[in-house]
Design an enzyme around this catalytic site. Structure first.
Site, PDB file in Angstrom:
ATOM      1  N   ASP A  56       0.752  -1.052   0.118  1.00  0.00           N
ATOM      2  CA  ASP A  56       0.059  -0.154  -0.007  1.00  0.00           C
ATOM      3  C   ASP A  56       0.924   1.222   0.009  1.00  0.00           C
ATOM      4  OD1 ASP A  56      -3.211   0.972   0.488  1.00  0.00           O
ATOM      5  OD2 ASP A  56      -1.928   1.823   1.909  1.00  0.00           O
TER       6      ASP A  56
ATOM      7  N   HIS B  30      -7.098  -6.767   0.383  1.00  0.00           N
ATOM      8  CA  HIS B  30      -6.125  -5.803   0.052  1.00  0.00           C
ATOM      9  C   HIS B  30      -4.950  -6.064   0.988  1.00  0.00           C
ATOM     10  CE1 HIS B  30      -3.915  -2.146  -0.260  1.00  0.00           C
ATOM     11  NE2 HIS B  30      -4.474  -1.754   0.940  1.00  0.00           N
TER      12      HIS B  30
END
Length: 297
Positions: free
Chosen positions: A106, A272
């Site tokens: 991320d 994610h």
């Protein structure tokens, strides 16, 4: 230190911040960078095993966790990925590592990308988890993406609006970001959740992380556009979640091959947060990739 048994804790002063980290091991150096809205704690399922064969360094990025949180500058330059990458170079240098492997998730992957751009001779390999390059993602923005990643466009609003709206709503907001996938919060240890919430209760963290996103939408894009004709040379591993936005709306291998010469990777069956949802698969992929490249070095 319960999440990282046997790791030593350090605080290292860089030219722009004080970086909090944990480290362990005596093999080839491997820097692990966390994402939003987390801290270095996100690596707790992966780092201890890696430390058997590598010198593993898990820092809190500038503005996150227990690292320092300077007030954002008008142009957001002190939260540019260039500034945050420089922190990491200086941290690794202070620990005695001139070159090292880097893996980022991320926001940490965006810092890792800039680290590979600005300090390519130091980065042996680059692993990025569940992102496409920032410029590509902004260029591809449509209604579906803006809806899925609404926080990208909320957090970049002029201060102090996002900061004020988030104040007092930290547990609900943070847990909502973590548990937005199909599996909810079941993959996130209670200890890690408490750590994320503790850090985000600090108003300075809220401001700093907004500045991270503001920089991504402004000065980081300037830096990325200047580098469009120069491809990253070191090997790049790209991993992403089959259940996430990157799988649904982007072509990660194609996107990374636009900016790097040697790209491999594939999707994992998760959302994610790969290191917490599929730690054993992330561990296996990292070990295989880094070991193969380390042997060639």
């Amino acid at each position: 230190m319960a999440l990282f048994p046997g790791f030593r804790h350090r605080r290292i002063r860089t030219s722009g911040a004080t970086i909090n980290l944990v480290a362990k091991g005596d093999g080839p150096p491997l820097l692990l960078l966390h994402g939003y809205p987390e801290t270095h704690a996100m690596w707790h399922k992966v780092a201890p095993d890696l430390a058997r064969d590598y010198t593993v360094v898990c820092p809190d990025l500038r503005g996150y966790g227990d690292s320092s949180k300077p007030k954002g500058l008008p142009d957001h330059a002190n939260y540019s990925k260039r500034a945050m990458a420089k922190d990491m170079v200086e941290v690794m240098q202070a620990l005695g590592h001139r070159s090292f492997h880097v893996a980022g998730h991320d926001r940490g992957a965006r810092v890792a990308h800039r680290l590979a751009r600005d300090h390519g001779s130091r980065v042996r390999t680059l692993t990025v988890l569940d992102i496409s390059p920032t410029l590509r993602m902004y260029q591809s923005t449509d209604k579906a993406f803006a809806t899925a990643y609404y926080h990208w466009f909320f957090l970049i609003q002029k201060p102090p609006l996002p900061e004020q709206l988030l104040a007092g709503h930290v547990p609900h907001y943070i847990l909502g970001r973590l548990g937005r996938g199909k599996s909810g919060l079941k993959h996130f240890s209670p200890a890690a959740q408490r750590e994320y919430i503790r850090c985000f209760r600090d108003p300075r963290t809220i401001h700093a992380t907004c500045e991270d996103y503001r920089a991504a939408a402004t000065i980081d894009l300037v830096h990325d556009r200047k580098d469009l004709r120069r491809k990253i040379r070191m090997p790049v591993l790209v991993l992403w979640g089959k259940q996430g936005v990157i799988e649904r709306m982007f072509d990660p291998l194609k996107d990374w091959r636009e900016v790097a010469r040697n790209v491999t990777g594939h999707a994992l069956d998760c959302g994610h947060f790969l290191p917490e949802e599929k730690p054993q698969q992330v561990l296996s992929e990292l070990r295989r990739f880094v070991a193969r490249q380390q042997k060639s070095l």
